[in-house]
Motif scaffolding. Structure first.
Motif, mmCIF file in Angstrom:
data_model
loop_
_atom_site.group_PDB
_atom_site.id
_atom_site.type_symbol
_atom_site.label_atom_id
_atom_site.label_comp_id
_atom_site.label_asym_id
_atom_site.label_seq_id
_atom_site.Cartn_x
_atom_site.Cartn_y
_atom_site.Cartn_z
ATOM 1 N N VAL A 340 32.235 49.772 44.318
ATOM 2 C CA VAL A 340 33.224 49.601 43.253
ATOM 3 C C VAL A 340 32.708 48.539 42.293
ATOM 4 C CG1 VAL A 340 35.492 48.660 42.691
ATOM 5 C CG2 VAL A 340 35.261 50.340 44.517
ATOM 6 N N LYS A 341 32.614 48.907 41.008
ATOM 7 C CA LYS A 341 32.257 47.923 39.976
ATOM 8 C C LYS A 341 33.515 47.620 39.176
ATOM 9 C CE LYS A 341 29.033 46.727 36.280
ATOM 10 N NZ LYS A 341 30.062 45.924 35.575
ATOM 11 N N HIS A 342 34.002 46.392 39.337
ATOM 12 C CA HIS A 342 35.219 45.961 38.642
ATOM 13 C C HIS A 342 34.883 44.710 37.847
ATOM 14 C CE1 HIS A 342 39.067 43.648 38.395
ATOM 15 N NE2 HIS A 342 39.496 44.829 37.992
ATOM 16 N N GLY A 343 34.984 44.790 36.524
ATOM 17 C CA GLY A 343 34.585 43.653 35.704
ATOM 18 C C GLY A 343 33.109 43.357 35.892
ATOM 19 N N THR A 344 32.788 42.131 36.275
ATOM 20 C CA THR A 344 31.391 41.743 36.494
ATOM 21 C C THR A 344 31.026 41.718 37.971
ATOM 22 O OG1 THR A 344 32.078 39.417 36.426
ATOM 23 C CG2 THR A 344 31.291 40.380 34.368
ATOM 24 N N LYS A 345 31.900 42.262 38.809
ATOM 25 C CA LYS A 345 31.664 42.199 40.253
ATOM 26 C C LYS A 345 31.482 43.598 40.826
ATOM 27 C CE LYS A 345 33.162 39.557 44.245
ATOM 28 N NZ LYS A 345 34.011 38.413 44.638
ATOM 29 N N THR A 346 30.512 43.745 41.737
ATOM 30 C CA THR A 346 30.282 45.005 42.426
ATOM 31 C C THR A 346 30.376 44.755 43.922
ATOM 32 O OG1 THR A 346 28.827 45.799 40.662
ATOM 33 C CG2 THR A 346 28.674 46.896 42.792
ATOM 34 N N ALA A 401 40.833 48.925 35.298
ATOM 35 C CA ALA A 401 39.870 50.023 35.399
ATOM 36 C C ALA A 401 38.643 49.581 36.192
ATOM 37 C CB ALA A 401 39.458 50.485 34.006
ATOM 38 N N PHE A 402 37.983 50.548 36.799
ATOM 39 C CA PHE A 402 36.765 50.261 37.557
ATOM 40 C C PHE A 402 35.919 51.527 37.622
ATOM 41 C CE2 PHE A 402 39.942 51.759 40.524
ATOM 42 C CZ PHE A 402 39.255 52.639 41.342
ATOM 43 N N LEU A 403 34.719 51.403 38.163
ATOM 44 C CA LEU A 403 33.839 52.549 38.376
ATOM 45 C C LEU A 403 33.519 52.672 39.863
ATOM 46 C CD1 LEU A 403 31.213 52.082 35.499
ATOM 47 C CD2 LEU A 403 33.174 53.645 35.527
#
Length: 426
Positions: A340-346, A401-403
Motif C-alpha cells: 500500500v502506497k499512502h502519501g509518502t509511505k509504502t 486515497a492510496f495505491l
C-alpha cells in the motif's frame, strides 16, 4: 466563481475525444502556428483536405499510428473568462487505469458518446468511475450528431438514458448536462449550430466558462492540515549544526508558526516553529505549497510520517475499509499480499476480505465475490503492517486515497479509496 477549471474527457474508443479537444484548442485560438502547420502537413500526408484536429492531442507516435489515445494528455488553454487544465483520457477498456488518473483531480468531466451508438458499456463504466472519484459535474457530449442528420429524437433518447443512469449513481439532476455536438464540424463546441435549432442550451465552451465550480475541498479554508513528510533535512554543517527540518508538500489545509500539530502514527505533539522555503520563511503555507517545517520540539519524525492538525487529526489504523478500482490483468483474490502506497509511505498489506463487487452496468452489488477482475470496483478490507493515518475519501481526496502495488515488480494494481463504495439510488 473560480477562474480555474480542471476537467477531464472520457468515453469509448472512436467517440471523438481527441478531435473534440483539438476543436476546443483550435476554436479558442490556443494552438501555436507551428503546431497547426505540423498537423496540416500530417493531415495532407494522410490524404485529408482539412486538418485532423485530433493530432493536436494524440502526440505519441503509437497513438497517431493506431488512431487511439493511450496516455493521459494534459492541455492548458484560457479564455477571457476562465483558465482550463484539461486531461484527455483514453477510451479503450485496456487504458481505464489512465482515466482514473486523469479524473482524480477533475472538477468536471466531459463524457462523450457516439450519436450512432448511444450509451455503451464503457460509457457506464466511466460514469461509475467518475462518480466514485467524486467528480461533481458531468457533461454528456453526444458527438457526431451530424452523422444522424442532427436528429433531435435520437439526442433526447440518449440524453434521457444517461441522465437516469447518472442520477442513480448519485448525481443531482442539475449537475448533468447533455449537449449535441459535432467535433469534426464544430457544432455547439464553441459556436452555436444552425443545424440544431431545436437545442436551446449552451455550447460546450459556454458551459465550461460559466458552470459554478466549488473549490477543491482539500483547498477549502476549513480543510484540516495534512503534511506527508518526504525528506528529513539535517545539513550537519557548522552554520546549521542544530537544524532539523521536514520537507514536503501541504496536502490539505494550511499551516503557520505557532500551530499545534501531531506527528502520526507516533502521536507526538508539538508546535510549528517556522515554515521555511528556499529563499526565506513564510507566514503561512497552504495546499500545494512545498515547504520545510521546523518544529518546536525534537520529535522522532521520518519520511512517510504525517504531520497534521492536532485539533483535527486523521484516524490511525492498521485495518482499512476501502473501495478498490482494480486496474490489473491479474485477478485479486482474498489473501493477496501487496504493498500500500499512502502519501509518502509504502507498507506491506494483505487483502483479508472481498466484501462486495459493484456492477456498474446493472448498478447492483454482488456480495462476497471470489475475485476482482480488470476494471471492476470492489469493497474490501485491507490490513497493513504498520498503522496509517487516513481520512475518508469523502473528506479528503489526497489523504483518503492510496495505491495497491505489486511487490514483485512495482506495478500499480489498484486505485484505492478509504470508505464505502457507491450507494446507488433506487
Amino acid at each position: 466563481m473560480s477562474d480555474l477549471l480542471r476537467l477531464a474527457t472520457a468515453g469509448s474508443v472512436d467517440d471523438g475525444k481527441s478531435t473534440l479537444v483539438g476543436r476546443l484548442l483550435y476554436d479558442t485560438k490556443s494552438v501555436l502556428a507551428d503546431q497547426l502547420d505540423a498537423v496540416t502537413r500530417a493531415s495532407v500526408d494522410r490524404g485529408l483536405s482539412t486538418p485532423d484536429l485530433s493530432l493536436l492531442v494524440d502526440g505519441l507516435r503509437s497513438e497517431r499510428e493506431q488512431g487511439i489515445t493511450i496516455d493521459v494528455a494534459y492541455r492548458y488553454f484560457a479564455t477571457p473568462k476562465r483558465t482550463f487544465v484539461l486531461a484527455d483520457t483514453p477510451g479503450h477498456v485496456q487504458y481505464t487505469r489512465n482515466t482514473v488518473t486523469g479524473a482524480s483531480t477533475a472538477q468536471l468531466a466531459v463524457l462523450l458518446v457516439d450519436a450512432r451508438k448511444g450509451v455503451l458499456e464503457q460509457t457506464r463504466r466511466h460514469a461509475a468511475v467518475l462518480a466514485l472519484l467524486g467528480v461533481p459535474q458531468l457533461v454528456l457530449a453526444v458527438n457526431k450528431i451530424d452523422l444522424v442528420d442532427y436528429d433531435e429524437g435520437i439526442f433526447e433518447v440518449i440524453a434521457k438514458e444517461f441522465t437516469e443512469h447518472a442520477t442513480r449513481l448519485g448525481y443531482p439532476i442539475g449537475s448533468v448536462l447533455s449537449i449535441p455536438v459535432s467535433a469534426l464540424h464544430g457544432d455547439n463546441v464553441v459556436t452555436p449550430s444552425e443545424s440544431t435549432s431545436w437545442y436551446e442550451g449552451p455550447t460546450l465552451l459556454d458551459h465550461l466558462e460559466n458552470v459554478p465550480v466549488e473549490a477543491d475541498r482539500d483547498s477549502a479554508p476549513d480543510a484540516p492540515f495534512r503534511f506527508p513528510v518526504q525528506y528529513v533535512i539535517r545539513p550537519r554543517t557548522k552554520e546549521f549544526a542544530d537544524y532539523r527540518g521536514y520537507a514536503g508538500q501541504v496536502s490539505t489545509g494550511s499551516v503557520k508558526p505557532g500551530d499545534e500539530v501531531v506527528v502520526l502514527p507516533s502521536g507526538g505533539r508539538t508546535t510549528v516553529e517556522r515554515v521555511d522555503v528556499h529563499n526565506g520563511q513564510l507566514d503561512e503555507a497552504s495546499t500545494g505549497q512545498s515547504v520545510t517545517l521546523v518544529l518546536a520540539d525534537n520529535l522522532d519524525v521520518s519520511r512517510g510520517d504525517l504531520i497534521a492538525s492536532a485539533a483535527d487529526a486523521p484516524t490511525v489504523t492498521d485495518e482499512l475499509d476501502v473501495t478498490l478500482a482494480w486496474l490489473s490483468d491479474t485477478e485479486l483474490r482474498p489473501g493477496a499480499r501487496l504493498l500500500v502506497k499512502h502519501g509518502t509511505k509504502t507498507v506491506q498489506a494483505i487483502v483479508t476480505d472481498l466484501r462486495a463487487r459493484f456492477d456498474e452496468q446493472k448498478l447492483s452489488t454482488v456480495e462476497s465475490p471470489e475475485l476482482l477482475r480488470l476494471n471492476e470496483i470492489g469493497h474490501a478490507t485491507v490490513r497493513v503492517s504498520e498503522p496509517l493515518p487516513v481520512d475518508e475519501y469523502a473528506v479528503s481526496r489526497r489523504t483518503g486515497a492510496f495505491l495497491l502495488i505489486d511487490p514483485s515488480d512495482g506495478s500499480t494494481l489498484a486505485a484505492g479509496l478509504v470508505g464505502k463504495p457507491l450507494e446507488v439510488q433506487p
